[in-house]
Write a protein that holds these residues in place. Structure first.
Motif, PDB file in Angstrom:
ATOM      1  N   ARG A  43      -3.655  -6.685   9.878  1.00 43.24           N
ATOM      2  CA  ARG A  43      -3.827  -5.991   8.605  1.00 43.24           C
ATOM      3  C   ARG A  43      -2.549  -6.073   7.795  1.00 43.24           C
ATOM      4  O   ARG A  43      -1.445  -6.012   8.338  1.00 43.24           O
ATOM      5  CB  ARG A  43      -4.187  -4.529   8.841  1.00 43.24           C
ATOM      6  N   HIS A  44      -2.705  -6.165   6.481  1.00 43.34           N
ATOM      7  CA  HIS A  44      -1.580  -6.161   5.548  1.00 43.34           C
ATOM      8  C   HIS A  44      -1.860  -5.057   4.539  1.00 43.34           C
ATOM      9  O   HIS A  44      -2.825  -5.140   3.782  1.00 43.34           O
ATOM     10  CB  HIS A  44      -1.471  -7.508   4.829  1.00 43.34           C
ATOM     11  N   VAL A  45      -1.031  -4.018   4.545  1.00 40.56           N
ATOM     12  CA  VAL A  45      -1.278  -2.868   3.675  1.00 40.56           C
ATOM     13  C   VAL A  45      -0.027  -2.525   2.879  1.00 40.56           C
ATOM     14  O   VAL A  45       1.092  -2.825   3.293  1.00 40.56           O
ATOM     15  CB  VAL A  45      -1.717  -1.622   4.484  1.00 40.56           C
ATOM     16  N   THR A  46      -0.257  -1.896   1.739  1.00 41.11           N
ATOM     17  CA  THR A  46       0.840  -1.269   1.005  1.00 41.11           C
ATOM     18  C   THR A  46       0.770   0.223   1.310  1.00 41.11           C
ATOM     19  O   THR A  46      -0.248   0.717   1.812  1.00 41.11           O
ATOM     20  CB  THR A  46       0.698  -1.480  -0.518  1.00 41.11           C
ATOM     21  N   ALA A  47       1.821   0.935   0.988  1.00 35.03           N
ATOM     22  CA  ALA A  47       1.793   2.385   1.185  1.00 35.03           C
ATOM     23  C   ALA A  47       0.664   2.993   0.360  1.00 35.03           C
ATOM     24  O   ALA A  47      -0.057   3.882   0.830  1.00 35.03           O
ATOM     25  CB  ALA A  47       3.141   2.995   0.792  1.00 35.03           C
ATOM     26  N   GLU A  48       0.484   2.480  -0.846  1.00 36.31           N
ATOM     27  CA  GLU A  48      -0.557   3.011  -1.730  1.00 36.31           C
ATOM     28  C   GLU A  48      -1.955   2.748  -1.169  1.00 36.31           C
ATOM     29  O   GLU A  48      -2.810   3.630  -1.193  1.00 36.31           O
ATOM     30  CB  GLU A  48      -0.429   2.407  -3.132  1.00 36.31           C
ATOM     31  N   SER A  49      -2.182   1.535  -0.644  1.00 37.79           N
ATOM     32  CA  SER A  49      -3.517   1.237  -0.111  1.00 37.79           C
ATOM     33  C   SER A  49      -3.805   2.050   1.150  1.00 37.79           C
ATOM     34  O   SER A  49      -4.938   2.492   1.363  1.00 37.79           O
ATOM     35  CB  SER A  49      -3.695  -0.262   0.147  1.00 37.79           C
TER      36      SER A  49
END
Length: 147
Positions: A43-49
């Motif tokens: 998984r690749h996530v941003t803090a916002e996502s």
């Protein structure tokens, strides 16, 4: 019994054990965020996502806590941070060295299989005196034709 990788904790107990194994106290918020983060591979996530995903799953956590937790997980070796654009970081649940493709239109990041030997790639570089290569991060930026 085989040990699960960080990207595969299957239960509360496994997630608790994973956090403890890297020296992190398994707080309720860390456990909740880890259960979202590590529920699949790569998984690749941003803090916002991740914040939006947590909110959609009824997890009450502030955006600041999400940022802090992601950085704690990164510092503990559970995540890898990818800085794609200035001011925007993605966190990868696969902390092992590998490369990425970044879609400039959608912002989607995916793992990229490259048959590149880092020693060959870096062999042609003239490094400053006293410096060695500690790693290579390749991000291939993608866009639609004609843009």
């Amino acid at each position: 019994m085989s040990q699960k990788s960080p990207s595969e904790p299957s239960s509360h107990a496994a997630t608790t054990s994973m956090l403890r194994s890297v020296g992190l106290r398994p707080t309720q918020q860390r456990l909740a965020l880890a259960s979202l983060l590590f529920k699949g591979n790569g998984r690749h996530v941003t803090a916002e996502s991740l914040y939006e995903e947590a909110s959609a799953n009824g997890i009450k956590v502030s955006l600041a806590t999400v940022y802090n937790t992601l950085n704690q997980f990164k510092d503990a070796g559970l995540l890898r941070e990818l800085v794609i654009d200035s001011g925007k970081s993605y966190f990868d649940t696969n902390p092992e060295p590998h490369h990425h493709a970044y879609d400039e239109l959608t912002g989607e990041i995916s793992d990229l299989e490259l048959d590149v030997d880092e020693q060959q790639l870096c062999g042609a570089m003239e490094l400053p005196p006293g410096k060695d290569v500690s790693g290579v991060d390749i991000v291939v930026r993608l866009r639609d034709h004609g843009q």
